[in-house]
Scaffold this active site. Structure first.
Site: not given
Length: 792
Positions: A617, A492, A488, A490
């Site tokens: 989020d 950052f 995965g 993201g």
């Protein structure tokens, strides 16, 4: 070649005929043991008609094998033939409301596809079979004896029937992790021979019946993880053989009855995460055999009774998150076997006893967020910074250097001249402080050059089985952060799957990309947020690492428990390879359970933490799924601790931050410069809910400037609800309609359930924060929908 093809076709035809013949013969054997058929319904069971057209027989479309045997309410009398075990494609058996008698044949255990078994209102006498895949079981109105079938971790629904009280000879009843509802019937107290009762992590509510004290042979009583209310019944003290009692994670209130502590046979006692009040009775010292005792997350007050030290075989004692006061009793030095002692978030005071460091087996000692003062001991466990925590005690001093606490000052005689004292103190300080600052700078530089690994101070990392990992270990665990281990990415960070040889476990390693602006603050925010959060639906952190990589650059990472079923996003919007690997998609009940899990975690963040926390989020890619498809909220890199605004116009929980979140899920007020709120998380959750049941994300290409997922659902909700539901759910419903058991969802029931779900999503994603639902009300509504679907 043609000959081979013809031979193969003939072979397949004969094989099919043979299996169909097996089903036909099994049905005829079943008919032979039915002695009374007053309605003549079995007259069609003859060889002149294909068995798929016999009364009460339904076949699968593809294989033409018996999938459903429905003989309910036909006034039949007789016994069930063992040949029923030859109907290997059987998915549902309905024999209710007849006069069948005798035993349930053991051959039913061979039916690996069996999901539903309805036997109520007959005269059956024994149910000694194992049904590992059963989803629905109804057996009231019989005379069952013997062991109950294994039903754990299925989808058994509805109320616990009063008829369970008729199973007088039942030895064990395990219904854990099902979808039950309602309350525990008083009739359960009739099971006087029961030795084990587990109804863990269901949705049962109401009070614990007083009659449960009549089950005097119980050794295990596990009712944890439910919504039980009221007080702990005193009648539990009647069960003198009880060894394990779990009432944790419920809504129980009142005081703990002192009579419960008279159960000297108890080895495990879990009362955590309830609303228990009052003092811990001194009779607790009577639990001479107790090994695990948890009363965390209640509202217990007063001093810790000295008699608790008499529980000399204790290994685990969780007392955190209460209102205990006073000092740690000196009798605790008798707890020679204690391994985990958690006492954080109380009002304990006085000095930290040095004898705690001398306890021979202690592994985790958590004393944080109390009012301890004075010098921190340096013996035993207090030498290991990863094994204890004293953060949040502002009056402490001394201890090992890693604590970075001030040096303990010595008392100064009162008769000394104040001017002399001032000179003696200030002059040396004028010299020491510059030197100290210079040494601190040199130490920081040397630490960077050496590439030393330093754990970020975190209470959370000290409250779990903490692993101290270096960059080299993480590098090895991921094969050099190889792209094949990348699971995965993201804003950052990148997340890798890693295999820790030192711990013999698979983990998820979140590596921060410190070159991106905001990455460092995201890392610190996530550490701060996860430090004190503890909930079954929040991702569990293992450790953190702050070090230097092979290039001499700064390296920061967080290590989490690995979630084998990935993210919710991958299930809702799988790639072609993921679709091939996973095969099945999430069904209606699974999606609803995931939605409840996420709502439960948000409820914890918004209402159960000391200060509300906004995740900021919430989206499918931040919802992780374990092997049982239980959901966990992850990625707290944007999370912010909020304060309460008490303006009369609203009572929003607010936190001052810039615009955060992901396009499509961000609350509209954020784009207009509004402060982030926990109601903003509710908005994101509403969008998530709509996406889960439509299969369409908020940034789907079908939505233009003038349309949105919210508007799409709102305009079609009234009369086209089945048309906007995710096609995967519709396909599953059509496939499951081959059995009566799953055909139980009538069109109206299904429409009403989906309409309620979409309505919740719309209310949560309302444009005005004041119009959005409270997450606690969301949980109530979702449980009601699930209950209605499962009752249908």
């Amino acid at each position: 070649m043609l000959t081979r093809l013809l031979s193969l076709s003939l072979f397949l035809l004969l094989a099919s005929a043979a299996t169909n013949e097996t089903d036909q013969e099994a049905l005829l054997q079943i008919k032979d043991l039915i002695s009374e058929d007053p309605l003549g319904v079995l007259s069609s069971w003859n060889r002149s008609l294909h068995f798929c057209h016999w009364h009460g027989v339904r076949c699968s479309r593809r294989h033409q094998r018996v999938a459903v045997l429905d003989l309910s309410a036909l006034k039949l009398e007789g016994s069930v033939s063992p040949h029923i075990g030859n109907l290997t494609f059987l998915r549902a058996i309905f024999l209710e409301n007849n006069s069948f008698h005798g035993t349930i044949p053991e051959e039913i255990s061979r039916l690996l596809h069996l999901r539903y078994l309805l036997l109520q209102d007959n005269a059956f006498q024994d149910l000694g079979v194992t049904l590992p895949n059963l989803r629905g079981f109804y057996g009231g109105g019989n005379k069952f004896s013997g062991p109950f079938p294994t039903l754990d971790k299925n989808y058994i629904s509805g109320n616990i029937p009063q008829e369970f009280g008729n199973l007088y000879n039942l030895g064990a009843l395990y219904l854990s992790e099902n979808m039950l509802e309602g309350s525990i019937p008083q009739s359960i107290g009739k099971l006087s021979n029961l030795q084990g009762l587990r109804i863990y992590k269901c949705s049962i509510s109401g009070q614990i019946p007083l009659s449960i004290g009549n089950m005097t042979r119980l050794s295990v009583l596990d009712l944890g993880g439910n919504m039980l209310q009221g007080s702990i019944p005193v009648t539990l003290s009647n069960i003198s053989s009880l060894e394990e009692l779990n009432l944790g994670d419920n809504l129980l209130s009142g005081t703990i009855p002192e009579q419960v502590f008279g159960l000297s046979s108890l080895i495990i006692l879990y009362l955590h995460q309830n609303h228990l009040t009052g003092q811990l009775p001194h009779q607790v010292g009577s639990l001479k055999n107790i090994g695990k005792f948890t009363i965390a997350a209640n509202k217990l007050t007063g001093e810790i009774p000295k008699s608790l030290g008499d529980c000399v075989v204790l290994e685990l004692l969780y007392m955190q998150d209460n209102l205990f006061e006073g000092t740690i009793p000196s009798s605790f030095k008798q707890l020679k076997g204690i391994q985990d002692l958690f006492m954080s978030y109380n009002n304990l005071s006085g000095h930290i006893p040095s004898f705690l460091g001398e306890l021979p087996f202690i592994k985790n000692l958590i004393l944080s967020h109390n009012m301890f003062e004075g010098e921190v001991p340096t013996n035993g466990v207090f030498r290991n910074i990863t094994a204890f925590s004293v953060v949040g005690n502002v009056k402490l001093c001394g201890g090992i250097q890693a604590l970075e606490l001030p040096t303990c000052s010595q008392e100064i005689p009162e008769n000394k001249n104040k001017a002399v004292l001032i000179r003696r103190i200030l002059i040396p300080l004028g010299i020491i402080i510059p030197v100290f600052l210079l040494l601190a700078c040199l130490w920081a530089i040397l630490s960077r050059i050496r590439g030393s690994t330093k754990e970020i101070p975190s209470e959370l990392s000290l409250q779990i089985q903490h692993l101290k990992l270096s960059y080299a270990e993480l590098f090895q665990a991921t094969d050099g952060f190889c792209s094949t281990n990348l699971i995965g990415e993201g804003s950052f960070s990148s997340v890798y799957q890693g295999n820790l040889d030192s711990a013999n476990k698979i983990v998820a390693i979140k590596v921060l990309n410190l070159q991106k602006p905001g990455a460092r603050s995201s890392f610190l925010a996530e550490c701060e947020a996860l430090r004190n959060l503890r909930h079954r639906n929040l991702v569990k952190i293992i450790t953190s690492c702050s070090s230097i990589d092979l290039k001499g650059s700064e390296f920061k990472a967080l290590v989490f428990e690995y979630m084998p079923n990935g993210t919710l996003h991958n299930w809702l919007h799988p790639s072609s390879s993921e679709q091939q690997q996973n095969g099945d998609s999430l069904n209606l009940v699974q999606r609803l359970s995931i939605a409840i899990d996420v709502a439960s975690a948000l409820d914890y963040l918004q209402h159960q933490c000391e200060t509300p926390i906004a995740h900021c989020d919430i989206k499918p890619s931040n919802i992780l799924l374990d092997k049982e498809l239980c959901a966990y909220i992850g990625d707290f890199g944007l999370a912010t601790v909020c304060s309460t605004t008490t303006a009369q116009s609203n009572h929003l929980q607010t936190c001052s931050i810039g615009i955060k979140g992901t396009i499509g899920y961000v609350a509209p007020e954020y784009g207009m410069g509004g402060e982030a709120t926990v109601q903003g998380d509710v908005y994101s959750y509403g969008i998530l809910l709509l996406e889960m049941f439509t299969g369409k994300g908020p940034t789907n290409s079908m939505f233009t400037v003038n349309s949105s997922l919210h508007n799409y659902v709102q305009t079609t909700l009234t009369d086209q609800v089945l048309q906007i539901v995710d096609p995967q759910i519709r396909l599953q419903m059509e496939d499951e309609n081959e059995t009566k058991a799953n055909c139980k969802y009538s069109v109206s029931t299904l429409e009403n359930g989906l309409r309620s779900l979409f309505q919740v999503g719309l209310l949560c994603s309302a444009e005005s924060p004041k119009e959005r639902m409270d997450i606690r009300d969301v949980i109530v509504e979702l449980h009601a929908v699930r209950g209605a679907l499962l009752r249908a």
